[in-house]
Write a protein that holds these residues in place. Structure first.
Motif, PDB file in Angstrom:
ATOM      1  N   CYS A  43     -31.028 -23.607   4.486  1.00 59.26           N
ATOM      2  CA  CYS A  43     -31.726 -24.880   4.638  1.00 59.26           C
ATOM      3  C   CYS A  43     -32.950 -24.702   5.516  1.00 59.26           C
ATOM      4  O   CYS A  43     -32.900 -24.024   6.546  1.00 59.26           O
ATOM      5  N   TYR A  44     -34.058 -25.324   5.083  1.00 53.92           N
ATOM      6  CA  TYR A  44     -35.303 -25.337   5.849  1.00 53.92           C
ATOM      7  C   TYR A  44     -35.481 -26.722   6.444  1.00 53.92           C
ATOM      8  O   TYR A  44     -35.422 -27.722   5.728  1.00 53.92           O
ATOM      9  N   LEU A  45     -35.675 -26.779   7.767  1.00 51.59           N
ATOM     10  CA  LEU A  45     -35.806 -28.061   8.454  1.00 51.59           C
ATOM     11  C   LEU A  45     -36.929 -27.989   9.484  1.00 51.59           C
ATOM     12  O   LEU A  45     -37.008 -27.024  10.245  1.00 51.59           O
ATOM     13  N   LEU A 105     -19.883 -18.990   9.616  1.00 49.01           N
ATOM     14  CA  LEU A 105     -20.893 -18.001   9.986  1.00 49.01           C
ATOM     15  C   LEU A 105     -22.294 -18.608  10.013  1.00 49.01           C
ATOM     16  O   LEU A 105     -23.267 -18.028   9.517  1.00 49.01           O
ATOM     17  N   GLU A 106     -22.410 -19.799  10.625  1.00 48.01           N
ATOM     18  CA  GLU A 106     -23.705 -20.466  10.704  1.00 48.01           C
ATOM     19  C   GLU A 106     -24.677 -19.653  11.553  1.00 48.01           C
ATOM     20  O   GLU A 106     -24.315 -19.067  12.563  1.00 48.01           O
ATOM     21  N   GLU A 107     -25.924 -19.619  11.108  1.00 46.18           N
ATOM     22  CA  GLU A 107     -26.970 -18.893  11.832  1.00 46.18           C
ATOM     23  C   GLU A 107     -28.259 -19.691  11.751  1.00 46.18           C
ATOM     24  O   GLU A 107     -28.663 -20.126  10.667  1.00 46.18           O
ATOM     25  N   PHE A 116     -37.413 -24.574  10.945  1.00 44.78           N
ATOM     26  CA  PHE A 116     -36.218 -23.823  11.313  1.00 44.78           C
ATOM     27  C   PHE A 116     -35.442 -23.460  10.049  1.00 44.78           C
ATOM     28  O   PHE A 116     -35.467 -24.204   9.057  1.00 44.78           O
ATOM     29  N   LEU A 117     -34.759 -22.327  10.079  1.00 44.54           N
ATOM     30  CA  LEU A 117     -33.944 -21.872   8.967  1.00 44.54           C
ATOM     31  C   LEU A 117     -32.492 -21.811   9.399  1.00 44.54           C
ATOM     32  O   LEU A 117     -32.175 -21.280  10.464  1.00 44.54           O
ATOM     33  N   VAL A 118     -31.617 -22.357   8.572  1.00 50.31           N
ATOM     34  CA  VAL A 118     -30.181 -22.321   8.836  1.00 50.31           C
ATOM     35  C   VAL A 118     -29.490 -21.686   7.636  1.00 50.31           C
ATOM     36  O   VAL A 118     -29.801 -22.025   6.485  1.00 50.31           O
TER      37      VAL A 118
END
Length: 263
Positions: free
Chosen positions: A195-197, A218-220, A248-250
């Protein structure tokens, strides 16, 4: 391969860049004067050409990054620095089946299409038909046609009845936490969601939803910054300007749904 009529080229001096499709009789107009397309058609990529005022520019076939940064846009885009990390961290591979939520002007769409290739499949959702049409125009402009392995759908990724079997889900929407059930159903076991935020408050809400959903692990979270360097003679220093925050990238991995009381 010599530069041909009808092809995209980039005129650049490494500071400014001009994306043009070569047309007989046409001119590139800049604040340094103009360049006749006819003088460029048939030249080898890397040729140095002069404007009418004597400014020297190189002419090349554009990279994908060149095209994205200079293509027409109707919305904010995911910049190449972020799209390149998405490809690697989300492990988008040739032949992958990819679901995209939020097509926008098509920057990430172009990047993914070229990566998965004709053995892959890309399905893109957007709630606005005008954005789907605009993204399709940019896809057609870059490839020269709309790849048969692309399907653009008008719909809300939050509520879409998406088929299963996708290797990756890539989101560029304002409330991605509302798409977690859709993404979990769509992804294969162990598949990756990205996801891009633009906002850290959105990131916090999304990551919290990932953690509480029992659907992903395993969130990053990361931010990609690029700082260039100026090197000329004995002058060696960072550039005064840098490509700073864009978003931000998730990333997270799909897991089997866990019971709420499971440790």
């Amino acid at each position: 391969m010599p530069l041909k009529e009808g092809e995209w080229v980039i005129f650049t001096d490494n500071r400014a860049a001009f994306l043009e499709r070569l047309v007989p009789g046409a001119r590139l107009h800049t604040h340094w004067g103009y360049i006749e397309h006819d003088k460029v058609i048939g030249c080898e990529p890397g040729t140095r050409v002069e404007t009418s005022t004597g400014k020297k520019l190189y002419v090349f076939y554009p990279t994908l990054s060149d095209f994205i940064m200079n293509m027409k846009r109707k919305s904010g885009i995911i910049y190449p620095k972020d799209a390149s990390v998405i490809l690697l961290w989300a492990d988008v591979f040739p032949g992958a089946q990819v679901l995209i939520g939020g097509v926008g002007s098509g920057a990430l769409l172009l990047t993914v299409l070229r990566q998965v290739g004709p053995t892959g499949r890309v399905v893109g959702y957007d709630v606005r038909q005008d954005m789907l049409d605009f993204a399709e125009e940019n896809v057609r402009a870059y490839f020269g046609y709309v790849p048969p392995f692309l399907e653009l759908r008008l719909g809300d990724i939050y509520e879409a009845s998406v088929e299963t079997g996708f290797d990756r889900v890539l989101l560029d929407v304002s409330e991605p936490w509302r798409a977690l059930e859709t993404a979990h159903r769509a992804l294969i076991p162990g598949g990756i969601i990205s996801c891009y935020l633009p906002s850290i408050t959105q990131v916090h809400t999304f990551v919290t939803a990932l953690q509480e959903s029992n659907l992903f692990a395993l969130e990053e979270t990361m931010e990609v910054l690029i700082r260039g360097w100026y090197i000329e003679g004995r002058a060696v220093r960072p550039e005064h300007r840098m490509v700073g925050h864009t978003g931000f990238l998730v990333f997270a991995r799909r897991v089997e749904r866990k019971d709420d009381n499971e440790a």
